[in-house]
Scaffold this motif. Sequence first.
Motif, PDB file in Angstrom:
ATOM      1  N   GLU A  33      10.525   8.563  -2.438  1.00 44.45           N
ATOM      2  CA  GLU A  33      11.748   7.926  -1.941  1.00 44.45           C
ATOM      3  C   GLU A  33      11.882   6.508  -2.496  1.00 44.45           C
ATOM      4  N   ASN A  34      10.742   5.857  -2.739  1.00 47.30           N
ATOM      5  CA  ASN A  34      10.757   4.481  -3.234  1.00 47.30           C
ATOM      6  C   ASN A  34      10.441   4.383  -4.727  1.00 47.30           C
ATOM      7  N   ASN A  35      10.574   5.512  -5.424  1.00 44.95           N
ATOM      8  CA  ASN A  35      10.446   5.555  -6.896  1.00 44.95           C
ATOM      9  C   ASN A  35       9.072   5.141  -7.411  1.00 44.95           C
ATOM     10  N   PHE A  36       8.005   5.548  -6.707  1.00 51.43           N
ATOM     11  CA  PHE A  36       6.646   5.322  -7.180  1.00 51.43           C
ATOM     12  C   PHE A  36       6.118   6.617  -7.799  1.00 51.43           C
ATOM     13  N   SER A  37       5.377   6.505  -8.893  1.00 54.40           N
ATOM     14  CA  SER A  37       4.785   7.680  -9.534  1.00 54.40           C
ATOM     15  C   SER A  37       3.448   8.010  -8.870  1.00 54.40           C
ATOM     16  N   LYS A  38       2.892   9.203  -9.201  1.00 54.19           N
ATOM     17  CA  LYS A  38       1.593   9.598  -8.660  1.00 54.19           C
ATOM     18  C   LYS A  38       0.498   8.629  -9.114  1.00 54.19           C
ATOM     19  N   LYS A  39       0.628   8.161 -10.372  1.00 55.05           N
ATOM     20  CA  LYS A  39      -0.354   7.211 -10.900  1.00 55.05           C
ATOM     21  C   LYS A  39      -0.334   5.913 -10.100  1.00 55.05           C
ATOM     22  N   GLU A  40       0.863   5.462  -9.758  1.00 47.40           N
ATOM     23  CA  GLU A  40       0.990   4.219  -8.990  1.00 47.40           C
ATOM     24  C   GLU A  40       0.425   4.380  -7.585  1.00 47.40           C
ATOM     25  N   ILE A  41       0.553   5.595  -7.014  1.00 50.75           N
ATOM     26  CA  ILE A  41      -0.008   5.845  -5.679  1.00 50.75           C
ATOM     27  C   ILE A  41      -1.524   5.671  -5.715  1.00 50.75           C
ATOM     28  N   GLY A  42      -2.158   6.239  -6.762  1.00 53.40           N
ATOM     29  CA  GLY A  42      -3.606   6.100  -6.897  1.00 53.40           C
ATOM     30  C   GLY A  42      -4.028   4.647  -7.060  1.00 53.40           C
ATOM     31  N   GLN A  43      -3.270   3.887  -7.824  1.00 54.83           N
ATOM     32  CA  GLN A  43      -3.579   2.473  -8.023  1.00 54.83           C
ATOM     33  C   GLN A  43      -3.430   1.689  -6.722  1.00 54.83           C
ATOM     34  N   ILE A  44      -2.413   2.060  -5.931  1.00 56.09           N
ATOM     35  CA  ILE A  44      -2.196   1.381  -4.647  1.00 56.09           C
ATOM     36  C   ILE A  44      -3.379   1.613  -3.723  1.00 56.09           C
ATOM     37  N   ASN A  45      -3.874   2.857  -3.661  1.00 58.98           N
ATOM     38  CA  ASN A  45      -5.008   3.175  -2.787  1.00 58.98           C
ATOM     39  C   ASN A  45      -6.275   2.433  -3.210  1.00 58.98           C
ATOM     40  N   GLU A  46      -6.463   2.260  -4.517  1.00 54.55           N
ATOM     41  CA  GLU A  46      -7.641   1.538  -5.003  1.00 54.55           C
ATOM     42  C   GLU A  46      -7.546   0.047  -4.680  1.00 54.55           C
ATOM     43  N   MET A  47      -6.345  -0.506  -4.837  1.00 53.40           N
ATOM     44  CA  MET A  47      -6.158  -1.935  -4.610  1.00 53.40           C
ATOM     45  C   MET A  47      -6.111  -2.291  -3.114  1.00 53.40           C
ATOM     46  N   GLN A  48      -5.809  -1.287  -2.272  1.00 54.09           N
ATOM     47  CA  GLN A  48      -5.682  -1.540  -0.834  1.00 54.09           C
ATOM     48  C   GLN A  48      -6.654  -0.648  -0.072  1.00 54.09           C
ATOM     49  N   PRO A  49      -7.945  -1.052   0.015  1.00 59.12           N
ATOM     50  CA  PRO A  49      -8.917  -0.234   0.752  1.00 59.12           C
ATOM     51  C   PRO A  49      -8.592  -0.210   2.244  1.00 59.12           C
ATOM     52  N   GLU A  50      -9.076   0.811   2.912  1.00 57.13           N
ATOM     53  CA  GLU A  50      -8.765   0.994   4.337  1.00 57.13           C
ATOM     54  C   GLU A  50      -9.247  -0.179   5.182  1.00 57.13           C
ATOM     55  N   SER A  51     -10.317  -0.802   4.751  1.00 54.65           N
ATOM     56  CA  SER A  51     -10.878  -1.931   5.515  1.00 54.65           C
ATOM     57  C   SER A  51      -9.929  -3.122   5.581  1.00 54.65           C
ATOM     58  N   ASN A  52      -8.992  -3.189   4.645  1.00 52.69           N
ATOM     59  CA  ASN A  52      -8.033  -4.302   4.629  1.00 52.69           C
ATOM     60  C   ASN A  52      -6.806  -4.057   5.501  1.00 52.69           C
ATOM     61  N   ILE A  53      -6.702  -2.846   6.027  1.00 50.41           N
ATOM     62  CA  ILE A  53      -5.533  -2.487   6.836  1.00 50.41           C
ATOM     63  C   ILE A  53      -5.814  -2.807   8.303  1.00 50.41           C
ATOM     64  N   SER A  54      -4.932  -3.538   8.930  1.00 47.26           N
ATOM     65  CA  SER A  54      -5.140  -3.931  10.321  1.00 47.26           C
ATOM     66  C   SER A  54      -4.963  -2.746  11.263  1.00 47.26           C
ATOM     67  N   ASN A  55      -5.665  -2.798  12.390  1.00 42.09           N
ATOM     68  CA  ASN A  55      -5.555  -1.739  13.383  1.00 42.09           C
ATOM     69  C   ASN A  55      -4.155  -1.678  13.986  1.00 42.09           C
ATOM     70  N   SER A  56      -3.521  -2.828  14.096  1.00 41.44           N
ATOM     71  CA  SER A  56      -2.157  -2.870  14.650  1.00 41.44           C
ATOM     72  C   SER A  56      -1.196  -2.071  13.776  1.00 41.44           C
ATOM     73  N   LEU A  57      -1.336  -2.250  12.465  1.00 38.22           N
ATOM     74  CA  LEU A  57      -0.470  -1.513  11.547  1.00 38.22           C
ATOM     75  C   LEU A  57      -0.777  -0.017  11.603  1.00 38.22           C
ATOM     76  N   LYS A  58      -2.069   0.309  11.691  1.00 33.27           N
ATOM     77  CA  LYS A  58      -2.457   1.721  11.798  1.00 33.27           C
ATOM     78  C   LYS A  58      -1.857   2.355  13.042  1.00 33.27           C
ATOM     79  N   ASP A  59      -1.904   1.627  14.159  1.00 32.77           N
ATOM     80  CA  ASP A  59      -1.368   2.161  15.421  1.00 32.77           C
ATOM     81  C   ASP A  59       0.141   2.390  15.324  1.00 32.77           C
TER      82      ASP A  59
END
Length: 339
Positions: A33-59
Amino acid sequence: MEQDQKISVSAQDLIAVLAHSGSVKRAREFAKENNFSKKEIGQINEMQPESNISNSLKDMVSTVLDAGKMIRIENGNQCLLIYPAHRAGGILEYIHNGRHELIKYNSLQGLNELICDFYGLDFRLQEDPMKINIELSNSLYDQIHNIDSAELNKMIDDEKFDVKIRQFLRDFKRNNQQVCKLVFKKRKNEKNYMQEDFAMFFVPGEGYIWHIKYEEADNNKIFLMSNSVSHYFDVLQKILDDFLQDGRSHMKKTSSKPKQEGEKFSFKRGFSFFWKSNLVLLITILFFYINKSSWSEEGGPVVLLFALLWEVMIIILSMFACLKEREESLPVKSAKSAS
């Protein structure tokens, strides 16, 4: 409405949260929907590890993914999404300039005023200066969406059109030749995506609202009804309450333990049918005996045979009555929306 929490994130951040939450399919859908490719999705996951995501955002994202309903509100290039929570309140997602602002509310009362403000309208206006209903043909309605501003100006100045229609065209032009749209969506089950249930359309006037009614259109006509801003959004609040409350009730029922089903075979049901049927049979035979004096010689045996045959039938039907009746779901009437 009092907000409990507010987080502003980018589309990349949301893709990372969705992927790390196990919603890979939803992450890919959102990325597309936001015009990201599969390759960009993989790069996003590598650059943004789960440990950097706040619990508030997860909730908040978890509440959005669990929601069985949502409302999508569009205003030009801005978008407001409303998701109800399980018990009360919900999440509002405001999308503008590539940013996603997630706001958690403990109560969704007063949504009508918030939506009114989203469209830049004054909720205090209680008068409808127009007080009119008009009709447009489908062809004219389609035409005004597909012509340039100069052609629309010609139509506004053309006296062959009713003055009321020309006033609507002025308001339509002032709204950038766009119709404001509120789409109500439901999820049939956990595996399915949201599907449109019904929609509302309107065009803001100068201190009033044009409500566009498709569902009762007849003979290729579309109805335009003027309303005061206050009245229109008060009615909207009732629609929002019914839609969102029904969603919470549904989620509550599905999350709770299922009710114990009735017994598949019950002598109580069969006995109830047996004595009621025999009571009817007894009354019927008594009616026969009222005219006993006019019977022929074979009358008595015939009545007895009649009673025995019906008694056998009652016994057989009583056995069927012991079985649980199969429940059939009621047909659901789907709301009609504009195509």
